[in-house]
Design an enzyme around this catalytic site. Structure first.
Site, mmCIF file in Angstrom:
data_model
loop_
_atom_site.group_PDB
_atom_site.id
_atom_site.type_symbol
_atom_site.label_atom_id
_atom_site.label_comp_id
_atom_site.label_asym_id
_atom_site.label_seq_id
_atom_site.Cartn_x
_atom_site.Cartn_y
_atom_site.Cartn_z
ATOM 1 N N HIS A 115 4.763 44.121 26.349
ATOM 2 C CA HIS A 115 4.849 43.264 25.167
ATOM 3 C C HIS A 115 5.945 43.771 24.233
ATOM 4 O O HIS A 115 5.674 44.433 23.239
ATOM 5 C CB HIS A 115 3.495 43.201 24.455
ATOM 6 C CG HIS A 115 2.466 42.439 25.216
ATOM 7 N ND1 HIS A 115 1.457 43.061 25.923
ATOM 8 C CD2 HIS A 115 2.300 41.093 25.395
ATOM 9 C CE1 HIS A 115 0.698 42.136 26.497
ATOM 10 N NE2 HIS A 115 1.188 40.932 26.195
ATOM 11 N N HIS A 119 10.265 40.835 26.900
ATOM 12 C CA HIS A 119 9.269 39.817 27.252
ATOM 13 C C HIS A 119 9.427 38.592 26.355
ATOM 14 O O HIS A 119 9.384 37.444 26.830
ATOM 15 C CB HIS A 119 7.861 40.399 27.104
ATOM 16 C CG HIS A 119 6.766 39.367 27.112
ATOM 17 N ND1 HIS A 119 6.453 38.611 28.216
ATOM 18 C CD2 HIS A 119 5.908 38.969 26.119
ATOM 19 C CE1 HIS A 119 5.446 37.791 27.924
ATOM 20 N NE2 HIS A 119 5.111 37.978 26.658
ATOM 21 N N HIS A 156 6.346 35.172 19.287
ATOM 22 C CA HIS A 156 4.953 35.034 19.709
ATOM 23 C C HIS A 156 4.233 36.363 19.928
ATOM 24 O O HIS A 156 3.001 36.408 19.930
ATOM 25 C CB HIS A 156 4.859 34.164 20.975
ATOM 26 C CG HIS A 156 5.048 34.924 22.252
ATOM 27 N ND1 HIS A 156 6.289 35.281 22.731
ATOM 28 C CD2 HIS A 156 4.148 35.413 23.141
ATOM 29 C CE1 HIS A 156 6.152 35.930 23.862
ATOM 30 N NE2 HIS A 156 4.870 36.036 24.145
ATOM 31 N N ASP A 157 4.956 37.463 20.125
ATOM 32 C CA ASP A 157 4.328 38.786 20.276
ATOM 33 C C ASP A 157 4.886 39.783 19.262
ATOM 34 O O ASP A 157 4.850 41.003 19.491
ATOM 35 C CB ASP A 157 4.526 39.326 21.694
ATOM 36 C CG ASP A 157 3.449 38.849 22.655
ATOM 37 O OD1 ASP A 157 2.322 38.588 22.200
ATOM 38 O OD2 ASP A 157 3.733 38.718 23.866
ATOM 39 N N ASP A 268 4.382 31.774 28.441
ATOM 40 C CA ASP A 268 3.930 33.148 28.222
ATOM 41 C C ASP A 268 3.363 33.785 29.484
ATOM 42 O O ASP A 268 3.451 34.997 29.667
ATOM 43 C CB ASP A 268 2.888 33.154 27.108
ATOM 44 C CG ASP A 268 2.531 34.545 26.619
ATOM 45 O OD1 ASP A 268 3.389 35.451 26.694
ATOM 46 O OD2 ASP A 268 1.393 34.733 26.134
ATOM 47 N N GLN A 319 -2.578 41.044 40.537
ATOM 48 C CA GLN A 319 -1.631 39.941 40.443
ATOM 49 C C GLN A 319 -2.110 38.719 41.217
ATOM 50 O O GLN A 319 -2.001 37.584 40.743
ATOM 51 C CB GLN A 319 -0.255 40.380 40.947
ATOM 52 C CG GLN A 319 0.469 41.304 39.995
ATOM 53 C CD GLN A 319 0.720 40.655 38.640
ATOM 54 O OE1 GLN A 319 1.413 39.651 38.544
ATOM 55 N NE2 GLN A 319 0.144 41.226 37.594
ATOM 56 N N PHE A 322 -4.784 37.108 39.079
ATOM 57 C CA PHE A 322 -4.237 36.404 37.916
ATOM 58 C C PHE A 322 -3.610 35.077 38.334
ATOM 59 O O PHE A 322 -3.802 34.048 37.679
ATOM 60 C CB PHE A 322 -3.193 37.278 37.214
ATOM 61 C CG PHE A 322 -2.624 36.651 35.975
ATOM 62 C CD1 PHE A 322 -3.271 36.785 34.762
ATOM 63 C CD2 PHE A 322 -1.451 35.918 36.033
ATOM 64 C CE1 PHE A 322 -2.760 36.181 33.608
ATOM 65 C CE2 PHE A 322 -0.922 35.320 34.890
ATOM 66 C CZ PHE A 322 -1.588 35.454 33.679
#
Length: 373
Positions: A115, A119, A156-157, A268, A319, A322
């Site tokens: 983050h 990113h 956004h982060d 995102d 992964q 996800f």
């Protein structure tokens, strides 16, 4: 002077006013080391030109860009995209104010494994790839909407601490107290972005907009950033699918908020569908950050989250999980809105699934540097 009278004035006049305001506040801000100097001003145009042709490429390599631009990929991507839409010169923005704002924003992204500003740059470029893909289905996207999506993605982060909301809540972090344990990270990110804008006219990128336009931008940015909270993922998909079922033609939706929330959320989480060498790079970084959180949990006496436990976590399996649970259903849900993008992303995703499955079958769990010592 109200917002309407400001926006109706000639662009050069508004820019002159902004220059004057920046000059007046420059000394006070610089004394507190907040106004940053662009050390790479003379190189910016060349960097922007070098990636302009890749602005909607799914092979866009933000890792290489971060190295080439002296770790300023977010500034570079954001200004390039705004320029490509004609939003920087001759519209409502003052370039110098935007430069001040973006330099400050990028400086407040912490050097976390995942983050971070790289990113954020990747998500911002992804958002535009998706935005361009659904122009056939969504007519008359306004410049204000384009601007809001780009800036929301960029911030956004902002100020992310490298830990998730559960950690902030369980460790009784001050941010959890301020935001009442609700979307703590996301609430901080968007609040901090507007806080920077209001610290000084030098950062106020909304100065040239009418009051009503500022409200629209603020609403769109807030809602898009807040729904990047993964705790809201399934509810977001459910609401989006219900809206699609009721009105399949998104161009007929009277309010596009839900559409843009989905766009930024998908941007995102989409990096596992990049070409595998890029997807692997992101996976390694996010697992690195998870492991760091697990170490912090152990250090302060909190139970170590299963997804953050070096002894338990398996990167290929994580992964694949996800992709199966979150990303693939989100892409499929978006297929009627951005069919070209989804078809391309799913094709890459199938190759990525094969890559992760191969590593899993070979017994790979973590990169060597992340294994328990």
């Amino acid at each position: 002077m109200n917002g309407h009278s400001l926006s109706s004035r000639p662009v050069k006049s508004r820019e002159a006013d902004a220059e004057t305001r920046c000059s007046r506040c420059h000394e006070d801000i610089e004394s507190s080391s907040k106004l940053l100097t662009d050390r790479f001003e003379n190189q910016r145009a060349g960097w922007n030109d070098s990636i302009m042709e890749q602005r909607v490429s799914w092979n866009f390599n933000v890792f290489e860009l971060a190295g080439k631009t002296q770790n300023t990929p977010l500034f570079t991507v954001t200004t390039m995209l705004l320029d490509s839409y004609g939003l920087l010169d001759g519209w409502k923005l003052n370039r110098k104010t935007l430069v001040n704002f973006l330099l400050r924003v990028e400086s407040e992204y912490l050097p976390n494994s995942y983050h971070n500003n790289t990113h954020a740059a990747d998500v911002t470029q992804t958002a535009v790839v998706i935005l361009e893909s659904f122009r056939k289905q969504v007519k008359n996207i306004s410049k204000l909407e384009e601007f809001s999506i780009i800036i929301a993605s960029a911030v956004h982060d902002l100020g992310h601490l490298g830990v998730n909301n559960d950690f902030l809540i369980n460790s009784k972090h001050p941010r959890a107290t301020v935001y009442n344990d609700k979307s703590v990270n996301e609430s901080y990110h968007i609040s901090r972005a507007f806080e920077i804008m209001r610290e000084s006219p030098c950062y106020n990128i909304l100065e040239g907009f009418t009051l009503e336009e500022q409200k629209q931008i603020r609403r769109l940015m807030i809602e898009c950033v807040l729904t990047t909270d993964m705790a809201l993922h399934f509810d977001l998909l459910k609401r989006f699918q219900a809206q699609l079922d009721e009105k399949p033609d998104v161009s007929e939706w009277p309010d596009r908020m839900l559409l843009y929330q989905m766009l930024v959320h998908l941007a995102d989480i989409a990096n596992p569908s990049r070409p595998f060498h890029l997807a692997y790079g992101w996976a390694e970084r996010v697992i690195d950050e998870f492991c760091d959180q697990g170490d912090k949990e152990a250090k302060i006496g909190l139970p170590v989250s299963p997804m953050c436990n070096r002894s338990l976590i398996n990167m290929p399996k994580a992964q694949l999980g996800f992709i199966s649970i979150f990303l693939k259903p989100t892409l499929e849900c978006f297929s009627t809105v951005a069919p070209d993008f989804v078809e391309m992303a799913l094709a890459h995703l199938e190759l990525t699934i094969q890559g992760w499955q191969k590593l899993f079958d070979e017994g790979v769990s973590l990169p060597p540097h992340l294994l328990p010592k």
